[in-house]
Design a protein around this motif. Structure first.
Motif, PDB file in Angstrom:
ATOM      1  N   ALA A 145       0.890  -1.263   0.066  1.00  0.00           N
ATOM      2  CA  ALA A 145      -0.173   0.047   0.020  1.00  0.00           C
ATOM      3  C   ALA A 145       0.958   1.212  -0.081  1.00  0.00           C
ATOM      4  O   ALA A 145       0.606   2.379  -0.748  1.00  0.00           O
ATOM      5  N   LEU A 146       1.990   1.313   0.589  1.00  0.00           N
ATOM      6  CA  LEU A 146       2.879   2.231   0.846  1.00  0.00           C
ATOM      7  C   LEU A 146       3.407   2.747  -0.670  1.00  0.00           C
ATOM      8  O   LEU A 146       3.621   3.912  -1.045  1.00  0.00           O
ATOM      9  N   ARG A 147       3.959   1.732  -1.145  1.00  0.00           N
ATOM     10  CA  ARG A 147       4.503   1.693  -2.504  1.00  0.00           C
ATOM     11  C   ARG A 147       3.337   2.280  -3.557  1.00  0.00           C
ATOM     12  O   ARG A 147       3.645   3.084  -4.338  1.00  0.00           O
ATOM     13  N   ALA A 148       2.159   1.759  -3.625  1.00  0.00           N
ATOM     14  CA  ALA A 148       0.994   2.191  -4.194  1.00  0.00           C
ATOM     15  C   ALA A 148       1.040   3.638  -4.112  1.00  0.00           C
ATOM     16  O   ALA A 148       0.596   4.429  -5.092  1.00  0.00           O
ATOM     17  N   TYR A 149       0.861   4.132  -2.842  1.00  0.00           N
ATOM     18  CA  TYR A 149       0.856   5.469  -2.413  1.00  0.00           C
ATOM     19  C   TYR A 149       1.553   6.405  -3.237  1.00  0.00           C
ATOM     20  O   TYR A 149       1.285   7.343  -3.828  1.00  0.00           O
ATOM     21  N   ALA A 150       2.831   5.877  -3.101  1.00  0.00           N
ATOM     22  CA  ALA A 150       3.910   6.645  -4.010  1.00  0.00           C
ATOM     23  C   ALA A 150       3.753   6.566  -5.307  1.00  0.00           C
ATOM     24  O   ALA A 150       4.040   7.670  -6.002  1.00  0.00           O
ATOM     25  N   TYR A 151       3.270   5.629  -5.826  1.00  0.00           N
ATOM     26  CA  TYR A 151       2.956   5.479  -7.260  1.00  0.00           C
ATOM     27  C   TYR A 151       1.684   6.428  -7.645  1.00  0.00           C
ATOM     28  O   TYR A 151       1.908   6.918  -8.781  1.00  0.00           O
ATOM     29  N   PHE A 152       0.854   6.456  -6.850  1.00  0.00           N
ATOM     30  CA  PHE A 152      -0.170   7.501  -7.029  1.00  0.00           C
ATOM     31  C   PHE A 152       0.229   8.621  -7.128  1.00  0.00           C
ATOM     32  O   PHE A 152      -0.178   9.438  -8.226  1.00  0.00           O
ATOM     33  N   TYR A 153       1.412   9.398  -6.092  1.00  0.00           N
ATOM     34  CA  TYR A 153       1.812  10.655  -6.590  1.00  0.00           C
ATOM     35  C   TYR A 153       2.639  10.914  -7.810  1.00  0.00           C
ATOM     36  O   TYR A 153       2.655  11.718  -8.412  1.00  0.00           O
ATOM     37  N   ALA A 154       3.412   9.744  -8.145  1.00  0.00           N
ATOM     38  CA  ALA A 154       4.000   9.670  -9.389  1.00  0.00           C
ATOM     39  C   ALA A 154       3.075   9.718 -10.520  1.00  0.00           C
ATOM     40  O   ALA A 154       3.204  10.669 -11.607  1.00  0.00           O
TER      41      ALA A 154
END
Length: 505
Positions: A145-154
């Protein structure tokens, strides 16, 4: 009292956290062998904490937060005639004339967003390879989920970026660009998968578990992502936004605080009803820091609040943001403008005896020290200071946002009555007059009032269209639609020629 995350940070974070990346072509891998590590959940949590800490930088005062606010009608950083703060690359963003050489955008990519993704990849690999992996499913889901959140910002900032999930990069086979729609599908699928494994907020001891992700934290993130789906993919997903908002609302775990400002106090980690996801901050033990007061407030606020430092008088807002509020709207009190006073009501004066009067910015490149209104997003009252670092926890998402997400999505699908009720629920908390009718412009304005400086405004202005048509600050013309994403930084394309620059840049 700070939670287990702080304790883990103090004991093991600096020595045990898995490595991160700053470039796509840098090798990324965990420093610890899964054969001799992660024997217990606490050992595994120490590395996951590092990913939380990395993601927290998207909501601190650094470049990832700044590029989410720069270019909007609520956030300006003028150059000062007294010296300091002028940065042509900041001016580029405020003018909507960003180039691939922009240093702020480059730092957001290389210092904030992709290091979080790289760290998450490394931690997920180590967790999955651990001999104790079968007992680490929830921690693996948290990291996903943390990685997906960072990808959301990307995805939000750059649109078309590589999807890369390995722990190390093969320099002979560098990642290639994926489309924004592909990244959207990846983020959604990863968050949905993570939510299946995470506990509900109703299944944990909130005081002990805070501020780790729960199902509801991921549902709230998905509500935001679905709300912006038409921008990201060309296809609206309003009903999905409502569904995710309802999962949060129907949990019964959240409510609006008595005042908006209560969410951002130094004690905001203590059983807040409104915070859905946040990042635990305690600079007194080197566990993160909050520098909003340092970067925002006028120098004389050192005396007003008894601060142990002199604020830098940088971040500012102006009349557009202020004038959205009715006089009696309590949210208006969070903007400092006009004559300034001590907390006891006495005039706040400089060494010469002249009262400080904050006025609108007259010249974005050469502003006087009293130009620019100030937003008291995180209160300095009650803070335990470590130098100029405050201990207010950073808020990522809160309940008022979820109510407004549902209201907008319902309005766009024709349920104006329910949308109006939800908007008025948010307004009532702050003593704003109830609306009798509702337009799409009302919803945009209400989000701007409620979520001032919380990193949503650029995304909202793009979705509502005002990003292109409105003028403010030094933005004086119409913005081309292709500028709703930033350029891929030149230094990243030099490092990885497989990356494809965004159109027209």
């Amino acid at each position: 009292m700070k939670n287990i995350l702080i304790k883990v940070k103090i004991i093991v974070l600096l020595s045990l956290v898995a490595g991160s990346c700053t470039d796509l072509d840098e090798e990324v891998f965990g420093r610890l062998s899964p054969d001799n590590y992660y024997q217990t959940e606490e050992e595994a949590l120490s590395s996951v904490v590092g990913v939380y800490q990395s993601l927290s930088r998207v909501v601190d005062v650094g470049d990832a937060w700044r590029i989410a606010e720069f270019g909007t009608d609520e956030f300006f950083v003028p150059g000062r005639t007294s010296g300091g703060w002028f940065d042509e690359h900041n001016m580029e963003i405020m003018r909507h004339q960003v180039t691939p050489q922009n240093s702020a955008v480059s730092r957001a990519w290389g210092w904030y967003i992709f290091p979080t993704i790289g760290r998450a990849n490394a931690v997920m690999q180590s967790l999955s390879d651990s001999p104790n992996a079968e007992n680490l499913g929830s921690l693996i889901a948290e990291t996903r989920a943390l990685r997906a959140y960072a990808y959301f910002y990307a995805m939000d900032f750059w649109g078309n970026v590589p999807i890369f999930t390995e722990a190390r990069v093969d320099p002979n086979n560098l990642p290639t660009t994926n489309s924004r729609a592909e990244v959207f599908d990846f983020v959604v699928s990863e968050m949905l998968a993570a939510a299946e494994e995470l506990p509900s907020v109703n299944e944990v001891n909130s005081a002990e578990y805070y501020p780790r992700f729960t199902k509801e934290a991921i549902y709230a993130a998905l509500a935001t992502i679905y709300l912006n789906a038409e921008v990201y993919t060309g296809t609206p997903r309003w009903s999905e936004a409502v569904d995710m908002a309802d999962k949060v609302i129907n949990s019964g775990a959240y409510a609006l605080e008595g005042k908006v400002g209560d969410v951002f106090l130094a004690t905001n980690e203590e059983n807040s009803q409104e915070i859905i996801s946040s990042f635990s901050i305690d600079p007194t033990v080197n566990a993160g820091n909050n520098q909003f007061i340092l970067y925002t407030q006028h120098a004389l606020d050192k005396e007003k609040y008894g601060l142990p430092f002199t604020p830098a008088n940088g971040y500012s807002t102006g009349p557009i943001a202020l004038n959205r509020y009715e006089e009696q709207d309590e949210r208006r009190e969070l903007i400092a403008y006009g004559p300034q006073y001590y907390l006891n009501g006495a005039p706040l004066k400089d060494a010469s005896g002249e009262q400080l009067v904050l006025v609108p910015i007259q010249d974005m490149t050469a502003a006087e020290d009293n130009e620019g209104y100030k937003v008291l997003k995180y209160s300095p009252v009650g803070v335990s200071w470590a130098g100029f670092n405050a201990d207010n926890d950073f808020v990522l998402m809160r309940y008022a946002d979820v109510l407004l997400i549902k209201a907008e999505a319902l309005f766009r699908t024709g349920d104006v009555g329910t949308a109006l009720t939800l908007v008025n629920q948010v307004r009532e908390r702050s003593n704003a007059s109830p609306l009798s009718t509702l337009t799409i412009a009302d919803i945009e304005d209400e989000r701007a009032r409620e979520l001032l400086w919380e990193g949503h405004r650029r995304r909202d202005m793009i979705r509502f269209g005002s990003y292109y048509t409105d003028t403010f600050g030094i933005k004086t013309g119409i913005t081309e639609e292709w500028r709703n994403i930033y350029p891929i930084p030149t230094e990243q394309i030099v490092s990885n020629p497989n990356l494809k620059q965004n159109p027209n840049y």
